[in-house]
Design a protein around this motif. Structure first.
Motif, PDB file in Angstrom:
ATOM      1  N   ARG A 234      50.827  36.893  40.659  1.00 47.51           N
ATOM      2  CA  ARG A 234      50.540  36.444  39.292  1.00 47.51           C
ATOM      3  C   ARG A 234      51.170  35.080  39.038  1.00 47.51           C
TER       4      ARG A 234
ATOM      5  N   PRO B  86      45.292  35.557  45.249  1.00 46.80           N
ATOM      6  CA  PRO B  86      44.820  36.916  45.545  1.00 46.80           C
ATOM      7  C   PRO B  86      45.762  37.618  46.516  1.00 46.80           C
TER       8      PRO B  86
ATOM      9  N   PRO C 247      45.952  43.483  35.867  1.00 39.41           N
ATOM     10  CA  PRO C 247      44.503  43.266  35.783  1.00 39.41           C
ATOM     11  C   PRO C 247      44.089  41.816  36.020  1.00 39.41           C
ATOM     12  N   ASP C 248      45.052  40.889  35.930  1.00 38.85           N
ATOM     13  CA  ASP C 248      44.758  39.471  36.118  1.00 38.85           C
ATOM     14  C   ASP C 248      44.952  39.005  37.547  1.00 38.85           C
TER      15      ASP C 248
ATOM     16  N   PRO D 287      43.708  39.141  41.371  1.00 38.98           N
ATOM     17  CA  PRO D 287      42.629  39.589  42.246  1.00 38.98           C
ATOM     18  C   PRO D 287      43.201  40.349  43.452  1.00 38.98           C
TER      19      PRO D 287
ATOM     20  N   HIS E  22      37.900  49.057  37.870  1.00 38.26           N
ATOM     21  CA  HIS E  22      38.880  47.988  38.054  1.00 38.26           C
ATOM     22  C   HIS E  22      38.187  46.663  38.373  1.00 38.26           C
TER      23      HIS E  22
ATOM     24  N   ASN F 150      39.284  43.744  38.713  1.00 37.57           N
ATOM     25  CA  ASN F 150      40.026  42.838  39.592  1.00 37.57           C
ATOM     26  C   ASN F 150      40.015  43.277  41.048  1.00 37.57           C
TER      27      ASN F 150
END
Length: 315
Positions: A171, A176, A197-198, A200, A221, A223
């Protein structure tokens, strides 16, 4: 002619073109057995793809395979004979082709004790690697991985302190994360996805889940990205139901329907590790066989677009 008929004819023609080159793999009694290689020059034109899953143990072999089998890019991370440093160095030499990921995965003996003790120094090491700006993602992180030849089992919770710290770093750097999590840890995997959720998440091999579980997690989901490396092999050494092929060559219609209904959620890869030229050629040939069966409107996303978007590159 209706578009569905045209698509069916396209798949049939493609399959016939590739059949001579791929039946050798389907007939192998084991995935790594040596057999005459199909000649890429005599098959249909290669479909360009970005390989989402490569353990970079032999740079020269990897580049030769990419040239032969149409791979324009490859996500690379360590293997049994490489390291974070060697992966980054290879990517520096080939920045237009290799996409390096950094890993502190517990299958490495130097990292396993840290995972067992939730040692924060592991996360500090990863933070330092990511701060260099050399790496375009994190992974493969084998939090829960069944045993395989030369690979001791790992079984750490996706909601544990170390995995949570990895997700927090992802994050922070907006990167990712590729995770290998088996179906035994599905509940924790979903909790991790909900908490971040932010971020990948690329699910290596899609956890080898069956179709209905793949659909369920994709629906729940946004992501989550379902990565298909090793799922396209004619045979898998650990279990015959890991492949998405019904006969060693043709993709199950139900899998095709799911992938073509949500083409922006799937990635393709080889799981190359450079153990032998023959074994690696089988993996790359299987990707070409799989991509040839996708409808054109889904193929570009699955083959290249999705992965390049995730790592911030233009398709």
């Amino acid at each position: 002619m209706h578009w569905t008929d045209r698509r069916r004819l396209h798949r049939l023609a493609r399959a016939l073109c590739l059949r001579a080159g791929l039946l050798w793999a389907a007939a192998l009694p084991a995935w790594s057995q040596t057999a005459p290689l199909p000649d890429a020059r005599s098959a249909a034109p290669m479909i360009p793809f970005a390989d989402a899953h490569v353990h970079l143990n032999d740079l020269a072999m990897q580049l030769a395979l990419m040239d032969r089998w149409g791979a324009t890019h490859a996500v690379v991370f360590w293997g049994g004979r490489s390291s974070n440093d060697s992966v980054a160095e290879a990517a520096k030499r080939h920045p237009d082709r290799l996409i390096p990921f950094a890993s502190i995965s517990p299958e490495r003996s130097i990292y396993r004790p840290g995972w067992s003790a939730d040692d924060p120094t592991l996360l500090a090491q990863l933070d330092a690697l990511l701060a260099t700006g050399l790496y375009k993602g994190i992974g493969e992180i084998s939090a829960a991985h069944f045993p395989a030849s030369g690979f001791a089992e790992t079984d750490y919770s996706p909601t544990g302190a170390t995995m949570t710290g990895i997700m927090t770093l992802a994050r922070k750097y907006r990167l990712p994360v590729m995770v290998h999590v088996e179906s035994t840890r599905m509940a924790e995997l979903q909790q991790m996805l909900e908490r971040f959720p932010d971020v990948p998440v690329i699910w290596a091999h899609g956890g080898y889940t069956p179709l209905f579980l793949a659909r369920r997690l994709l629906d729940r989901h946004p992501n989550l990205h379902y990565e298909l490396s090793a799922r396209t092999w004619p045979r898998h050494p650990r279990s015959p139901d890991y492949t998405v092929l019904r006969d060693g060559q043709n993709v199950w219609p139900e899998w095709l329907a799911l992938i073509e209904a949500q083409p922006h959620r799937f990635l393709i890869g080889t799981d190359a590790s450079h153990r032998s030229a023959d074994a690696e050629a089988m993996k790359f040939a299987s990707v070409q066989n799989f991509l040839g069966q996708l409808a054109p409107e889904a193929r570009e996303l699955v083959a290249r677009g999705n992965l390049l978007r995730l790592v911030g590159m233009k398709p």
